[in-house]
Design a protein around this motif. Structure first.
Motif, PDB file in Angstrom:
ATOM      1  N   GLY A  73      34.577  31.099 -20.849  1.00  0.00           N
ATOM      2  CA  GLY A  73      33.361  31.539 -21.531  1.00  0.00           C
ATOM      3  C   GLY A  73      32.238  31.854 -20.560  1.00  0.00           C
ATOM      4  N   GLY A  74      31.480  32.900 -20.848  1.00  0.00           N
ATOM      5  CA  GLY A  74      30.344  33.292 -20.024  1.00  0.00           C
ATOM      6  C   GLY A  74      29.210  33.721 -20.909  1.00  0.00           C
ATOM      7  N   PRO A  75      28.182  34.355 -20.371  1.00  0.00           N
ATOM      8  CA  PRO A  75      27.994  34.779 -18.980  1.00  0.00           C
ATOM      9  C   PRO A  75      27.624  33.607 -18.055  1.00  0.00           C
ATOM     10  CG  PRO A  75      26.073  35.369 -20.289  1.00  0.00           C
ATOM     11  CD  PRO A  75      27.078  34.777 -21.239  1.00  0.00           C
ATOM     12  N   GLY A  76      27.511  33.929 -16.789  1.00  0.00           N
ATOM     13  CA  GLY A  76      27.201  32.892 -15.806  1.00  0.00           C
ATOM     14  C   GLY A  76      28.362  31.949 -15.620  1.00  0.00           C
ATOM     15  N   LEU A  77      28.058  30.703 -15.294  1.00  0.00           N
ATOM     16  CA  LEU A  77      29.145  29.732 -15.129  1.00  0.00           C
ATOM     17  C   LEU A  77      29.776  29.400 -16.467  1.00  0.00           C
ATOM     18  CD1 LEU A  77      27.959  27.276 -12.342  1.00  0.00           C
ATOM     19  CD2 LEU A  77      29.930  28.802 -12.299  1.00  0.00           C
ATOM     20  N   GLY A  78      28.987  29.522 -17.555  1.00  0.00           N
ATOM     21  CA  GLY A  78      29.534  29.418 -18.908  1.00  0.00           C
ATOM     22  C   GLY A  78      30.262  28.121 -19.164  1.00  0.00           C
ATOM     23  N   SER A 121      38.247  32.484 -23.392  1.00  0.00           N
ATOM     24  CA  SER A 121      37.328  33.551 -23.739  1.00  0.00           C
ATOM     25  C   SER A 121      37.990  34.902 -23.478  1.00  0.00           C
ATOM     26  CB  SER A 121      36.060  33.421 -22.890  1.00  0.00           C
ATOM     27  OG  SER A 121      35.272  34.585 -23.023  1.00  0.00           O
ATOM     28  N   GLN A 122      37.542  35.914 -24.217  1.00  0.00           N
ATOM     29  CA  GLN A 122      37.983  37.286 -23.949  1.00  0.00           C
ATOM     30  C   GLN A 122      36.765  38.170 -23.677  1.00  0.00           C
ATOM     31  OE1 GLN A 122      40.427  38.083 -27.471  1.00  0.00           O
ATOM     32  NE2 GLN A 122      42.246  37.445 -26.334  1.00  0.00           N
ATOM     33  N   ALA A 123      35.727  37.529 -23.167  1.00  0.00           N
ATOM     34  CA  ALA A 123      34.468  38.241 -22.948  1.00  0.00           C
ATOM     35  C   ALA A 123      34.472  39.062 -21.661  1.00  0.00           C
ATOM     36  CB  ALA A 123      33.302  37.253 -22.939  1.00  0.00           C
ATOM     37  N   ASP A 124      35.599  39.062 -20.932  1.00  0.00           N
ATOM     38  CA  ASP A 124      35.701  39.859 -19.707  1.00  0.00           C
ATOM     39  C   ASP A 124      36.404  41.197 -19.962  1.00  0.00           C
ATOM     40  OD1 ASP A 124      34.599  37.607 -18.669  1.00  0.00           O
ATOM     41  OD2 ASP A 124      36.299  37.049 -17.409  1.00  0.00           O
ATOM     42  N   TYR A 125      36.537  41.573 -21.239  1.00  0.00           N
ATOM     43  CA  TYR A 125      37.247  42.820 -21.565  1.00  0.00           C
ATOM     44  C   TYR A 125      36.570  44.030 -20.930  1.00  0.00           C
ATOM     45  CZ  TYR A 125      39.251  46.633 -24.297  1.00  0.00           C
ATOM     46  OH  TYR A 125      39.856  47.799 -24.679  1.00  0.00           O
ATOM     47  N   PHE A 126      35.254  44.142 -21.138  1.00  0.00           N
ATOM     48  CA  PHE A 126      34.527  45.278 -20.541  1.00  0.00           C
ATOM     49  C   PHE A 126      34.729  45.305 -19.025  1.00  0.00           C
ATOM     50  CE2 PHE A 126      31.078  45.402 -24.084  1.00  0.00           C
ATOM     51  CZ  PHE A 126      31.818  46.328 -24.805  1.00  0.00           C
ATOM     52  N   GLN A 127      34.529  44.128 -18.415  1.00  0.00           N
ATOM     53  CA  GLN A 127      34.660  44.060 -16.950  1.00  0.00           C
ATOM     54  C   GLN A 127      36.042  44.532 -16.506  1.00  0.00           C
ATOM     55  OE1 GLN A 127      35.587  40.304 -14.993  1.00  0.00           O
ATOM     56  NE2 GLN A 127      33.694  40.469 -13.825  1.00  0.00           N
ATOM     57  N   SER A 128      37.065  44.184 -17.290  1.00  0.00           N
ATOM     58  CA  SER A 128      38.447  44.478 -16.887  1.00  0.00           C
ATOM     59  C   SER A 128      38.806  45.947 -17.067  1.00  0.00           C
ATOM     60  CB  SER A 128      39.414  43.624 -17.706  1.00  0.00           C
ATOM     61  OG  SER A 128      39.068  42.272 -17.627  1.00  0.00           O
ATOM     62  N   ILE A 165      47.744  51.054  -7.180  1.00  0.00           N
ATOM     63  CA  ILE A 165      46.596  50.675  -7.997  1.00  0.00           C
ATOM     64  C   ILE A 165      46.562  49.148  -8.130  1.00  0.00           C
ATOM     65  CG2 ILE A 165      47.842  50.729 -10.215  1.00  0.00           C
ATOM     66  CD1 ILE A 165      45.309  52.100 -11.401  1.00  0.00           C
ATOM     67  N   ALA A 166      45.357  48.612  -8.339  1.00  0.00           N
ATOM     68  CA  ALA A 166      45.236  47.181  -8.625  1.00  0.00           C
ATOM     69  C   ALA A 166      45.677  46.936 -10.062  1.00  0.00           C
ATOM     70  CB  ALA A 166      43.796  46.725  -8.434  1.00  0.00           C
ATOM     71  N   VAL A 167      46.528  45.926 -10.253  1.00  0.00           N
ATOM     72  CA  VAL A 167      46.946  45.529 -11.599  1.00  0.00           C
ATOM     73  C   VAL A 167      46.320  44.182 -11.902  1.00  0.00           C
ATOM     74  CG1 VAL A 167      48.898  44.880 -13.053  1.00  0.00           C
ATOM     75  CG2 VAL A 167      49.094  46.840 -11.515  1.00  0.00           C
ATOM     76  N   LEU A 168      45.581  44.135 -13.002  1.00  0.00           N
ATOM     77  CA  LEU A 168      44.934  42.891 -13.423  1.00  0.00           C
ATOM     78  C   LEU A 168      45.710  42.291 -14.578  1.00  0.00           C
ATOM     79  CD1 LEU A 168      42.238  41.070 -13.284  1.00  0.00           C
ATOM     80  CD2 LEU A 168      41.536  42.398 -15.271  1.00  0.00           C
ATOM     81  N   ILE A 169      46.045  41.020 -14.467  1.00  0.00           N
ATOM     82  CA  ILE A 169      46.599  40.296 -15.606  1.00  0.00           C
ATOM     83  C   ILE A 169      45.454  39.499 -16.206  1.00  0.00           C
ATOM     84  CG2 ILE A 169      48.246  38.543 -16.345  1.00  0.00           C
ATOM     85  CD1 ILE A 169      50.156  39.569 -14.224  1.00  0.00           C
ATOM     86  N   LEU A 170      45.073  39.865 -17.424  1.00  0.00           N
ATOM     87  CA  LEU A 170      43.923  39.242 -18.079  1.00  0.00           C
ATOM     88  C   LEU A 170      44.412  38.285 -19.154  1.00  0.00           C
ATOM     89  CD1 LEU A 170      40.825  39.076 -18.526  1.00  0.00           C
ATOM     90  CD2 LEU A 170      41.084  40.901 -20.218  1.00  0.00           C
ATOM     91  N   THR A 171      44.113  37.001 -18.956  1.00  0.00           N
ATOM     92  CA  THR A 171      44.536  36.025 -19.949  1.00  0.00           C
ATOM     93  C   THR A 171      43.435  34.979 -20.094  1.00  0.00           C
ATOM     94  OG1 THR A 171      46.356  34.594 -20.641  1.00  0.00           O
ATOM     95  CG2 THR A 171      45.835  34.597 -18.305  1.00  0.00           C
ATOM     96  N   GLU A 203      38.543  39.098 -31.629  1.00  0.00           N
ATOM     97  CA  GLU A 203      38.415  38.806 -30.195  1.00  0.00           C
ATOM     98  C   GLU A 203      37.643  37.506 -29.985  1.00  0.00           C
ATOM     99  OE1 GLU A 203      36.564  42.238 -28.193  1.00  0.00           O
ATOM    100  OE2 GLU A 203      36.955  43.381 -30.003  1.00  0.00           O
ATOM    101  N   TYR A 204      37.838  36.880 -28.825  1.00  0.00           N
ATOM    102  CA  TYR A 204      36.938  35.793 -28.425  1.00  0.00           C
ATOM    103  C   TYR A 204      35.789  36.440 -27.634  1.00  0.00           C
ATOM    104  CZ  TYR A 204      41.555  33.367 -28.507  1.00  0.00           C
ATOM    105  OH  TYR A 204      42.820  32.919 -28.789  1.00  0.00           O
ATOM    106  N   SER A 205      34.995  37.230 -28.340  1.00  0.00           N
ATOM    107  CA  SER A 205      33.858  37.897 -27.706  1.00  0.00           C
ATOM    108  C   SER A 205      32.916  38.337 -28.808  1.00  0.00           C
ATOM    109  CB  SER A 205      34.317  39.120 -26.896  1.00  0.00           C
ATOM    110  OG  SER A 205      34.486  40.239 -27.743  1.00  0.00           O
TER     111      SER A 205
END
Lengths: 361, 184
Positions: A111-116, A121-128, A166-172, A314-316
């Motif tokens: 969970g975020g933002p910050g240290l959260g 959490s799935q709040a890093d979707y945009f970032q990813s 390419i960089a591959v990100l595994i988002l979990t 979503e968790y966002s």
């Protein structure tokens, strides 16, 4: 048949890393993914197994730049972290994108933002998927929904990374990282020899020979016209990925009148929602994007033409819903339900949202 | 068959490993299982819980908030989880340290004097297996041979000499569990 094991998602991931012929892991500890490096350190693959290097860097910034260096030499390298640590890595990821380097990155998001918080959490979707760092770039983003996929997506991720440079990100998230489930680990494959690296990565800095031009790994080009051509080259690559690498799972969608779009552990919760809904006579299905980039636009568009309602769970506060709505087009208004800050929705509350926001309309 | 269980108590009581042995026993019997621990800040505060699902079919959500069985080993967990037991479900608790007894009348409530037994028998290390034995008496989900295999898989090889003691504790637990309130 391979033995069925009971493992945590983070541990299955780490074991799969060793089995995938990885040359180097560079990380820095953070909950809820510290088991990845703990497992790798305990296994000590450099001495006891494949010769793979496992290194705890002095910071996340160092770790991602070690990945840059290793990848530039054609090695199979990776890092892992959780949300705040992934934020620290963004500069390096942007440079990796610019230099077209293959690598694997794991984000067990919190969970975020910050240290959260340290909860899921799935709040890093945009970032990813939208580029957390600067510049026009994409990563392939894989979203595992089980411990089995945590293991399976490592070799898949490396293969995609090298296929497209390419960089591959595994988002979990912590649900998948911390839980134990049955897993059949992938067959071990050896690390590439130096000869294989030279053959498989003709672009890498493996030592110039007389018969070829110098290979240069860089993300800097002061000539804007040349940089533009580089950007177009990247765009063509991303388009090719969108055409060829979309993965998604449709669960009970064949006869569905309503559809939830959810990824990762949220998709697991929503499968239970579908069962509960069907017990009440509501024909609910779940579309699970497995790749978040490339996004399953066509599949969502097709569903949107024939269902009565669609909802992103979503968790966002609502991030993937923007892509779901874009894919659905103007045919229907996509609804949303989410929990944030590390809280996870219960199947019962999602069902209530399905009834109130879609079925009763 | 699907059984959704929460095991909750203090850190150090073996809550997580009890869940793991139960889950591994299910794996050995070729069932579908999931094991989801609490890993949040409450862990640092001394309480620990784990939800375990054992099923004949593919498990959808590993995250659950209603349980067929709650195994409760301290008062905080009683406060938190008594009302999360499904109607007609089962609540098992060790009365040691419980100041407010459960009041539900729509579930079966059992006690197991596991901590007292384990202390007297000098077996405090296998307290959690006493509790597991009691649970398996109420819900014989996995056969004893698979529990043994689950122990072998869960315990590191250097602790395999402890397996007989663990099995003894499981047997003891089967004799200690008592139905104290049957659902109305």
């Amino acid at each position: 048949m391979e033995e069925v094991k009971l493992m945590k998602g983070n541990e299955a991931f780490a074991e799969s890393v060793i089995r995938s012929g990885c040359d180097g892991y560079f990380g820095y500890p953070i909950t809820p993914q510290s088991e990845v490096m703990e497992y790798l350190m305990k296994e000590d693959p450099e001495v006891k197994r494949t010769g793979m290097v496992v290194l705890q860097a002095e910071s996340e910034v160092s770790a991602i730049n070690m990945v840059y260096g290793g990848a530039g030499c054609g090695k199979r390298v990776m890092t892992s972290s959780s949300s705040p640590g992934i934020s620290l890595k963004q500069e390096g990821i942007s440079y990796i994108a610019g230099a077209e380097l293959p690598c694997l990155i794991l984000n067990v998001a919190r969970g975020g933002p910050g240290l959260g918080t340290i909860q899921p959490s799935q709040a890093d979707y945009f970032q990813s998927v939208k580029g957390g760092g600067h510049g026009d770039y994409r990563m392939i983003v894989l979203a595992p929904a089980s411990v089995q996929e945590m293991a399976d997506f490592v070799p898949l991720g490396f293969d995609l990374a090298f296929k497209y440079r390419i960089a591959v990100l595994i988002l979990t998230d912590g649900v998948i990282g911390q839980m134990m489930e049955k897993v059949v680990l992938p067959e071990p494959r050896p690390r590439w020899t130096e000869e294989e690296i030279i053959k498989n990565t003709p672009w890498a800095t493996t030592g110039k020979t007389a018969d070829r031009e110098r290979n240069i790994i860089t993300s800097l080009d002061l000539d804007a016209a040349k940089q533009e051509q580089h950007n177009y080259k990247l765009a063509a690559k991303y388009k090719l990925i969108e055409e060829n690498e979309v993965r998604c799972e449709e669960i009970q969608c064949d006869d569905a009148e309503y559809v939830i779009v959810a990824y990762g552990s949220a998709a697991r919760i929503c499968q239970k929602v579908a069962d509960l809904a069907r017990a009440k006579g509501i024909k609910l299905g779940v579309l699970r994007p497995v790749t978040l980039f490339p996004f399953p636009k066509k599949e969502i568009h097709a569903l949107a033409q024939r269902v009565k309602g669609m909802m992103s769970v979503e968790y966002s506060l609502g991030q993937m819903i923007e892509d779901v709505q874009l894919a659905a087009g103007g045919t229907l208004e996509v609804q949303f339900y989410g929990r944030v800050g590390g809280m996870i929705p219960t199947p019962e509350e999602v069902l209530e949202a399905v009834e109130n926001k879609m079925v009763k309309l | 068959m699907i059984e959704e269980i929460i095991i909750a108590g203090f850190g150090g009581q073996g809550v997580l490993s009890m869940g793991k042995i139960l889950a591994y026993s299910g794996v050995m019997e070729n069932k579908e299982v999931s094991w989801m621990p609490s890993y949040g800040p409450e862990m640092r505060g001394g309480t620990a819980n784990v939800s375990v699902i054992i099923s004949d079919e593919r498990i959808s959500s590993p995250v659950i908030n209603r349980f067929d069985t709650a195994i409760i080993l301290n008062q905080q967990s009683m406060d938190k989880f008594e009302n999360a037991v499904k109607e007609n479900g089962v609540l098992i608790y060790d009365p040691n340290g419980i100041t407010r007894k459960p009041e539900r009348t729509d579930i079966d409530i059992y006690t197991i004097e596991a901590s007292e037994y384990a202390a007297k028998a000098g077996m405090s290390k296998v307290f959690n297996m006493v509790v597991l034995g009691g649970y398996l008496k109420v819900k014989p989900l996995v056969q004893p041979e698979y529990v043994r295999k689950g122990l072998e898989k869960s315990l590191p090889a250097r602790h395999h000499s402890m397996i007989p003691e663990n099995e003894k504790a499981i047997e003891a637990g089967k004799g200690l569990i008592q139905l104290v309130s049957k659902k109305a």
